[in-house]
Design an enzyme around this catalytic site. Sequence first.
Site, PDB file in Angstrom:
ATOM      1  N   ASP A 112       0.847  -1.202   0.000  1.00 30.75           N
ATOM      2  CA  ASP A 112       0.000   0.000   0.000  1.00 30.75           C
ATOM      3  C   ASP A 112       0.879   1.247   0.000  1.00 30.75           C
ATOM      4  OD1 ASP A 112      -2.044  -1.803   0.227  1.00 30.75           O
ATOM      5  OD2 ASP A 112      -2.597  -1.284   2.286  1.00 30.75           O
ATOM      6  N   LYS A 163      -6.050  -7.358   0.686  1.00 26.83           N
ATOM      7  CA  LYS A 163      -7.129  -7.926   1.504  1.00 26.83           C
ATOM      8  C   LYS A 163      -6.780  -9.326   2.009  1.00 26.83           C
ATOM      9  CE  LYS A 163     -10.611  -5.171  -0.783  1.00 26.83           C
ATOM     10  NZ  LYS A 163     -10.354  -4.015   0.094  1.00 26.83           N
ATOM     11  N   LEU A 203     -22.217  -2.692   8.070  1.00 25.69           N
ATOM     12  CA  LEU A 203     -22.913  -1.418   7.848  1.00 25.69           C
ATOM     13  C   LEU A 203     -22.127  -0.235   8.398  1.00 25.69           C
ATOM     14  CD1 LEU A 203     -26.347  -2.836   9.066  1.00 25.69           C
ATOM     15  CD2 LEU A 203     -25.640  -2.572   6.693  1.00 25.69           C
ATOM     16  N   THR A 205      -8.823   1.697   6.796  1.00 23.91           N
ATOM     17  CA  THR A 205      -8.194   0.670   5.954  1.00 23.91           C
ATOM     18  C   THR A 205      -8.011  -0.629   6.747  1.00 23.91           C
ATOM     19  OG1 THR A 205      -6.953   2.419   4.858  1.00 23.91           O
ATOM     20  CG2 THR A 205      -6.207   0.170   4.452  1.00 23.91           C
ATOM     21  N   ALA A 206      -8.421  -1.738   6.124  1.00 24.39           N
ATOM     22  CA  ALA A 206      -8.250  -3.092   6.678  1.00 24.39           C
ATOM     23  C   ALA A 206      -9.234  -3.450   7.796  1.00 24.39           C
ATOM     24  CB  ALA A 206      -6.815  -3.352   7.144  1.00 24.39           C
ATOM     25  N   ALA A 207     -10.164  -2.537   8.128  1.00 17.79           N
ATOM     26  CA  ALA A 207     -11.141  -2.862   9.176  1.00 17.79           C
ATOM     27  C   ALA A 207     -12.036  -4.031   8.732  1.00 17.79           C
ATOM     28  CB  ALA A 207     -11.978  -1.644   9.518  1.00 17.79           C
ATOM     29  N   GLY A 208     -12.450  -3.995   7.468  1.00 16.47           N
ATOM     30  CA  GLY A 208     -13.268  -5.096   6.934  1.00 16.47           C
ATOM     31  C   GLY A 208     -12.471  -6.398   6.906  1.00 16.47           C
ATOM     32  N   ASP A 209     -11.183  -6.280   6.642  1.00 15.47           N
ATOM     33  CA  ASP A 209     -10.335  -7.483   6.587  1.00 15.47           C
ATOM     34  C   ASP A 209     -10.179  -8.098   7.974  1.00 15.47           C
ATOM     35  OD1 ASP A 209     -10.005  -6.795   3.924  1.00 15.47           O
ATOM     36  OD2 ASP A 209      -8.149  -5.707   4.301  1.00 15.47           O
TER      37      ASP A 209
END
Length: 302
Positions: free
Chosen positions: A12, A39, A220, A247-251
């Site tokens: 990144d 990801k 959400l 960044t990367a919270a979903g990961d």
Amino acid sequence: MDIVVVGSINMDLVTNVKQIPKKGETCLGYGLNRIPGGKGANQAVAAARLGARVEMIGRLGDDAMADDLLKSLKINQVGVKNVIRTEEETSGTALIMVEETGDNVIVVIPGSNGKLDEEDIDQAIDTIRSTKIVVTQLEIPIQTVKYVLEKAKAFNKYTILNPAPAAYLEDDIIMNTDLLTPNETELEILSGITIESEADIIRAAKKLLKRGVKQLIVTLGDKGCMYIDEKGHKSYSALSVKAVDTTAAGDSFTAALAVALCEGKSMDEVITFATKVGALTVTKFGAQQSLPYRLEVTQREV
Ligand code: RIB
């Protein structure tokens, strides 16, 4: 092995901006940071930091970035025997702008991630055979995602698909997915239903359940998430934290789901744990460097 992550590994290139610029606008960026991400790699590192035994399947280029990306996986105890170098190819790269609210925009240049193919999966088949959970996302070729999920289900493994970046998915991917973790935008694209309310989320999720996915967790953002399966649905609140960088919270959220499921926790416990992990990730800057360790999650009140 607990978890196998099949997916992208990116370097990144990140700058901070006051506000994400509009089309045609030029703005100043503050600092240029080179941070291991992607990801797939983020999910692998997050799961390992949370205490799982993790193997990564992916492709690096033959450049200097590949050395740093491999090093980051190794120092985080992620198994790399199925991480392949790709001759005459650059490693995956992501250009990221993070604004003062912590929100970001990301452009991914796949590089070697785009070369991960069915043959690579066949080479790593023993690793898939010996795991409990297989996690994948959409930063590698879609036919590879399809093949991984087919193989994983043929071995009766639990499969998690984080459908990011957003794309429409054919039935043969959906029906080999046990747990799908879209955000609202991804759910819209997957289902063809515009999401404006909770009822829309449920309608869209039901459409995907009919197509063969077993469970969904729809993220959400600061509104939390919603779990949906054929028996019903349940909403979970987000934790309120000061956002530095999303960044990367979903990961890390997806990785934490995998870790807690691996540990045999109930769905309530699984989602509560993942929510805390995602929230802690948002409080720090960067991708892999922001992923929390198990001890932090256990000790820290958020
Ligand atoms: O989800 C965050 C990740 O998306 C970044 O690390 C970037 O590499 C892109 O893949």
